[in-house]
Scaffold this active site. Structure first.
Site, PDB file in Angstrom:
ATOM      1  CB  ILE A 176      -1.160   9.172   3.643  1.00 52.18           C
ATOM      2  CG1 ILE A 176       0.275   8.827   3.194  1.00 52.18           C
ATOM      3  CG2 ILE A 176      -1.468  10.647   3.418  1.00 52.18           C
ATOM      4  CD1 ILE A 176       0.510   8.910   1.697  1.00 52.18           C
ATOM      5  CD1 TRP A 199      -2.036   2.199   1.805  1.00 51.18           C
ATOM      6  CD2 TRP A 199      -3.216   0.897   0.437  1.00 51.18           C
ATOM      7  NE1 TRP A 199      -3.194   2.857   1.518  1.00 51.18           N
ATOM      8  CE2 TRP A 199      -3.949   2.076   0.670  1.00 51.18           C
ATOM      9  CE3 TRP A 199      -3.754  -0.075  -0.403  1.00 51.18           C
ATOM     10  CZ2 TRP A 199      -5.193   2.310   0.098  1.00 51.18           C
ATOM     11  CZ3 TRP A 199      -4.995   0.163  -0.975  1.00 51.18           C
ATOM     12  CH2 TRP A 199      -5.691   1.337  -0.714  1.00 51.18           C
ATOM     13  CB  SER A 252       0.394  -0.206   7.172  1.00 53.94           C
ATOM     14  OG  SER A 252       1.091   0.533   6.194  1.00 53.94           O
ATOM     15  CD  GLU A 274     -12.258  13.322   2.820  1.00 57.57           C
ATOM     16  OE1 GLU A 274     -13.381  12.781   2.812  1.00 57.57           O
ATOM     17  OE2 GLU A 274     -11.871  14.065   1.906  1.00 57.57           O
ATOM     18  CB  SER A 318       3.688   4.873   3.614  1.00 61.23           C
ATOM     19  OG  SER A 318       3.195   6.184   3.463  1.00 61.23           O
ATOM     20  CD  GLU A 320      -2.951  -6.362   5.906  1.00 61.85           C
ATOM     21  OE1 GLU A 320      -4.170  -6.372   6.145  1.00 61.85           O
ATOM     22  OE2 GLU A 320      -2.365  -5.351   5.450  1.00 61.85           O
ATOM     23  CE1 TYR A 359       5.270   1.445  14.342  1.00 61.91           C
ATOM     24  CE2 TYR A 359       6.397   3.515  13.938  1.00 61.91           C
ATOM     25  CZ  TYR A 359       5.234   2.800  14.080  1.00 61.91           C
ATOM     26  OH  TYR A 359       4.023   3.428  13.966  1.00 61.91           O
ATOM     27  CG  HIS A 387      -8.581   3.100   7.774  1.00 68.93           C
ATOM     28  ND1 HIS A 387      -8.997   1.824   8.061  1.00 68.93           N
ATOM     29  CD2 HIS A 387      -7.508   2.977   6.961  1.00 68.93           C
ATOM     30  CE1 HIS A 387      -8.209   0.959   7.442  1.00 68.93           C
ATOM     31  NE2 HIS A 387      -7.300   1.644   6.768  1.00 68.93           N
TER      32      HIS A 387
END
Length: 158
Positions: free
Chosen positions: A91, A31, A65, A94, A89, A67, A122, A97
């Site tokens: 981001i 992703w 992410s 709205e 990553s 996973e 990390y 989540h």
């Protein structure tokens, strides 16, 4: 230290142990591939710069992410790795989540580090927008992948 005050790719190479006899696992999220691909490239180049041979750098991909936690845990069970790096990553959007994913991954990686014998580094970028992610994956603030590779080498030697 805030990234704005410290370049992620700036470190003293003399303080990094030789990685030529070390084996690393890297779990990277598909992703936001533009960002995670740059993080992966930075991590691999930095590991090799410090002596890791390509055959001892094993990369596995996961869909997102969240996973990363499962992937890192599986690597601790199946690997023979000296350290594992997770790269992703997230981001902000709205919806909430972003918060759930960031908290879940952070908690999961912390739990693995507290219960396993192998350090898991990390490398999840958690940014407010795409530009911030670009700035931290090879842009004006350096590359978080570089920083994670240096941390992995140091922790493997710990």
């Amino acid at each position: 230290m805030a990234t704005a005050l410290h370049n992620l790719s700036d470190y003293n190479t003399e303080n990094v142990p030789d990685a030529s006899n070390m084996c690393f696992g890297i779990v990277v999220s598909e992703w936001n591939k533009e960002i995670t691909g740059a993080l992966l490239e930075g991590a691999v180049k930095t590991l090799e710069k410090h002596g890791a041979i390509p055959e001892n750098i094993h990369v596995k991909t996961v869909p997102g992410s969240f996973e990363l936690v499962y992937g890192a845990h599986q690597m601790t069970l199946n690997g023979g790795y000296d350290a594992i790096i997770v790269l992703g990553s997230v981001i902000r959007g709205e919806t909430p989540h972003f918060d759930y994913i960031c908290q879940g991954v952070t908690y999961g990686i912390a739990r693995i580090n507290a219960t396993c014998e192998i350090p898991v580094v990390y490398g999840l970028l958690t940014t407010n927008d795409l530009q911030q992610a670009k700035d931290r994956s090879g842009g004006k603030h350096g590359n978080k992948g570089d920083e994670c590779a240096v941390v992995a080498i140091k922790m493997a030697k710990f």
